[in-house]
Design a protein around this motif. Sequence first.
Motif, PDB file in Angstrom:
ATOM      1  N   GLY A 127      19.450   7.280   8.356  1.00  0.00           N
ATOM      2  CA  GLY A 127      19.837   5.882   8.526  1.00  0.00           C
ATOM      3  C   GLY A 127      18.897   4.873   7.913  1.00  0.00           C
ATOM      4  N   TYR A 128      18.157   5.266   6.883  1.00  0.00           N
ATOM      5  CA  TYR A 128      17.176   4.360   6.296  1.00  0.00           C
ATOM      6  C   TYR A 128      17.830   3.461   5.250  1.00  0.00           C
ATOM      7  CZ  TYR A 128      13.014   2.586   4.014  1.00  0.00           C
ATOM      8  OH  TYR A 128      12.044   1.757   3.497  1.00  0.00           O
ATOM      9  N   ASN A 129      17.601   2.152   5.376  1.00  0.00           N
ATOM     10  CA  ASN A 129      18.193   1.213   4.432  1.00  0.00           C
ATOM     11  C   ASN A 129      17.156   0.326   3.758  1.00  0.00           C
ATOM     12  OD1 ASN A 129      20.530   0.257   3.089  1.00  0.00           O
ATOM     13  ND2 ASN A 129      20.525  -1.581   4.372  1.00  0.00           N
ATOM     14  N   ILE A 166       9.242   0.863   8.696  1.00  0.00           N
ATOM     15  CA  ILE A 166       8.581   1.028   7.399  1.00  0.00           C
ATOM     16  C   ILE A 166       9.353   0.296   6.291  1.00  0.00           C
ATOM     17  CG2 ILE A 166       9.784   3.199   6.837  1.00  0.00           C
ATOM     18  CD1 ILE A 166       6.084   2.837   6.179  1.00  0.00           C
ATOM     19  N   ASP A 167       8.632  -0.419   5.444  1.00  0.00           N
ATOM     20  CA  ASP A 167       9.246  -1.188   4.365  1.00  0.00           C
ATOM     21  C   ASP A 167       9.745  -0.319   3.226  1.00  0.00           C
ATOM     22  OD1 ASP A 167       8.906  -3.666   5.514  1.00  0.00           O
ATOM     23  OD2 ASP A 167       7.126  -4.195   4.372  1.00  0.00           O
ATOM     24  N   SER A 168       9.040   0.784   2.976  1.00  0.00           N
ATOM     25  CA  SER A 168       9.312   1.556   1.769  1.00  0.00           C
ATOM     26  C   SER A 168       9.060   3.034   2.022  1.00  0.00           C
ATOM     27  CB  SER A 168       8.411   1.048   0.632  1.00  0.00           C
ATOM     28  OG  SER A 168       8.610   1.756  -0.554  1.00  0.00           O
ATOM     29  N   ASP A 194       0.857  -1.178   0.000  1.00  0.00           N
ATOM     30  CA  ASP A 194       0.000   0.000   0.000  1.00  0.00           C
ATOM     31  C   ASP A 194       0.897   1.234   0.000  1.00  0.00           C
ATOM     32  OD1 ASP A 194      -2.075   1.771   0.109  1.00  0.00           O
ATOM     33  OD2 ASP A 194      -2.823   1.162   2.074  1.00  0.00           O
ATOM     34  N   PHE A 195       0.663   2.119  -0.962  1.00  0.00           N
ATOM     35  CA  PHE A 195       1.428   3.366  -0.997  1.00  0.00           C
ATOM     36  C   PHE A 195       0.791   4.357  -0.022  1.00  0.00           C
ATOM     37  CE2 PHE A 195       2.370   1.507  -5.262  1.00  0.00           C
ATOM     38  CZ  PHE A 195       3.704   1.247  -5.019  1.00  0.00           C
ATOM     39  N   THR A 255       4.217   2.341   2.815  1.00  0.00           N
ATOM     40  CA  THR A 255       5.102   3.273   2.122  1.00  0.00           C
ATOM     41  C   THR A 255       4.864   4.679   2.643  1.00  0.00           C
ATOM     42  OG1 THR A 255       4.936   1.900   0.131  1.00  0.00           O
ATOM     43  CG2 THR A 255       5.849   4.115  -0.140  1.00  0.00           C
ATOM     44  N   ALA A 256       5.859   5.234   3.321  1.00  0.00           N
ATOM     45  CA  ALA A 256       5.760   6.613   3.803  1.00  0.00           C
ATOM     46  C   ALA A 256       6.074   7.554   2.650  1.00  0.00           C
ATOM     47  CB  ALA A 256       6.741   6.834   4.957  1.00  0.00           C
ATOM     48  N   LYS A 257       5.235   8.541   2.445  1.00  0.00           N
ATOM     49  CA  LYS A 257       5.447   9.456   1.329  1.00  0.00           C
ATOM     50  C   LYS A 257       5.083  10.885   1.746  1.00  0.00           C
ATOM     51  CE  LYS A 257       0.933   8.280  -0.736  1.00  0.00           C
ATOM     52  NZ  LYS A 257       0.251   7.575  -1.829  1.00  0.00           N
TER      53      LYS A 257
END
Length: 585
Positions: free
Chosen positions: A306-308, A270-272, A174-175, A226-228
Motif C-alpha cells: 500500500g505504499y504511495n 517514510i517519504d521515499s 538522506d538515502f 529513504t528506506a532501502k
Amino acid sequence: MLALTGVGVATAASAPAVSAEAQADAAATLALRGLSLEQKVGQLFVTWVNGKSADEVNPKNQTDFGVDTPAQVIQKYHLGGVIYFNNDTRDNFDDPVQVAKLSNGLQKAAVASGAHIPLQIGADQEGGTVTRMGAPATEFPNSMAVSAGRDPSRATKAATILGHELRAVGINQDFAPDSDVNSNPANPVIGVRSFAGQPGLASQFVTAEVKGYQNSDFPTKTVAATAKHFPGHGDAATDSHTGLPRIDRTEQQWRDIDVPPFKAAIAAGIDSIMSAHIQFPSLDPSLEPATLSQPIITGKLRGELGYNGVVITDSLEMQGVREMHSDAEIPVLALKAGIDQLLMPVHLDVAINSVINAVKTGQLSMQRIDQSVLRVLKLKFKRGILFSPFVDANRVMKTVGTPANLKTAQDIADRGITAIANDAGVLPLKQKPATALVTGWGVSTTATLAQKLTAHGTTATAYQTGQAPTDAQIAQAAASAKNVDLVVVLTNNIGGFPLQTKLLQALQNTGKPVVAVAAQIPYDAGYANAVPTWLATYGYITPTLEALTKVILGETKPVGKLPVDIPAGADLQTVKYPFGHGLTW
C-alpha cells in the motif's frame, strides 16, 4: 516559485482544517501546471554534479553532461534532484559552509530554470562507513552499532541530529535508513549497514530513525528519509555494484524476514523507498531485477504494502541493473515497473531522451509521467523544499558538529561495543598496561586507535598488516608483540581474507594478552578459535575507536548485544554466538 510560496503559506495559515495530505496534493497539482514534457521528465531524474560550487567550471561536467558548471547541468535538464559525493572522482565536500553555498547555488539555478522547481539534494549519510559529510559534522556509528546498544530512542536522536545537520547545509534528502535484514553473514555489500539479522529489531530501529529524520521539527529542519533496498538486499551473496544478485527465498520467507522493516517504514510515513538491483524469482519469475519489475514495484510495494510515496532506483550505474538491458531501455522499464525517480543514469542525456521518446511514441502515457511527478512534488512540499529551499550559510556552524551533538554521538558509540568472548579472562585488565601494540587491519584505523590508547595513558604503537598479511608481516607483528604489555589486533572480513587467522594465532603464541577486535562485521569472531578474547565494534569511525579504547582500558564496561547470529566460521548453519549475546563485567 514565488507563487508556490504564497500558496503554500496561505494554505497553511488560512485553512488549518485542511489536512496536510490535501495541502500537499494542492501544492503539487499547482506546481505541475504549465510544465512541459521535458520539464516533467527532468523532475524524475537525480544525478551527480562535478564541483564544489555551482559556478565551478569542471571539465568532468563537459564529459558527463556537455556543459561546464553544476548550475548549467541543473538548467539544461530541469533536474528534480542531485546527489552529493565525497570520493576521489566525485567530490562535492570541503567543509559545511562550502556545502551550504553549493546547495544555495544549485537551488538558485533550479528556481531560475524553466521549471522553477527547487531541487531535492540528497546524500548517502547512513552513518559509519557510508558517510558523505564527515568531520567537523557529527559522525555516528554504523547502523548495527546503533542497534547493538538496544535503545531506539538513541537512534531517533542520531537521525534527528543527522537530519538537522544535513538540512543546515542544504541537503534535504538522506538515502537512509538501510532497511535490509542482514540474514546472510556472507553478504558482501550490506553487513553492518543493516540494523540487524532479525526483522523485529531491524523494524524497531528503522521506525526510530524515520521518526528522527522526518518528524523531529518543522519541515525545513528535517530531511526526506529513504528506506532501502526493496524488496530486501539482506540475503544477497553478490554485490549489486558488480553483479546481479539472486535471492532464492520463498515468497513466505520474504514476507517473514524482509518485509517487516519496510512495513514499519511505511507505517512511520517514510517519504521515499529505494529499489534493489536484485533478482527475486519467487516474487518475479521473469528474473528482471526488482528495479525493473512491475510485479515487485507495482504489485508488491504499491499493491500489497500500500505504499504511495516516491520510489527511487538505486544507482543506475550499478552492474546489477545493467546486466540485462541497455542504458536507454532501463529508465523506460523502471517507469513502467512503477518507479518514480531514476538515480544516476550512466548517460543522463540518453536516459532523459529515452523517456521523452517513450512518451512521444506511446510507450509511456503522459498520465504515467504526471503520476510520478506529482509524487515528487508532494515530497518537496511536505519537506518544505518547494517554499524554503535556501539555507543561511552564515549560521551553518551553529547547527553542525556542536558539542552537544558530538556528545550524543559518543554516547551512542559507547553503547555499541560488544564483548563477544572473554574465555581467558583477559578483560577487564588487572592494571593499565604501560605499553601496547595495535596491529592487524587498517592503516588509519590502527594508527588512530594507537593514538587513542596513548592519549588515555598507555603508550601504543601501530603496525598494520592489512587484510592479507604476509608471513614477513606476521613475523614482524609477533616480534613487536613480545616487547609490549598488551596486544590489540583488528580484523576485517576474515571469511574473505583468511590469512588474518595466521596473524591471530602467531600473536596468541607470544603469550602476551591479546584482544581481538572485529572492526567491521562481527562475524569475524566465529572464525578464529586461537584468540579467546573478542570485541566487536561494527565499524571504525573516531567515536567508535574512542569507545573501544575506554572498554579495553577498563574505563567503561561493554553493554552491547549482538544484533545478529555469529556462525561458526564458514559453517553458516551452526550458531557460535547467538543474537542477543553480549558479555559485561
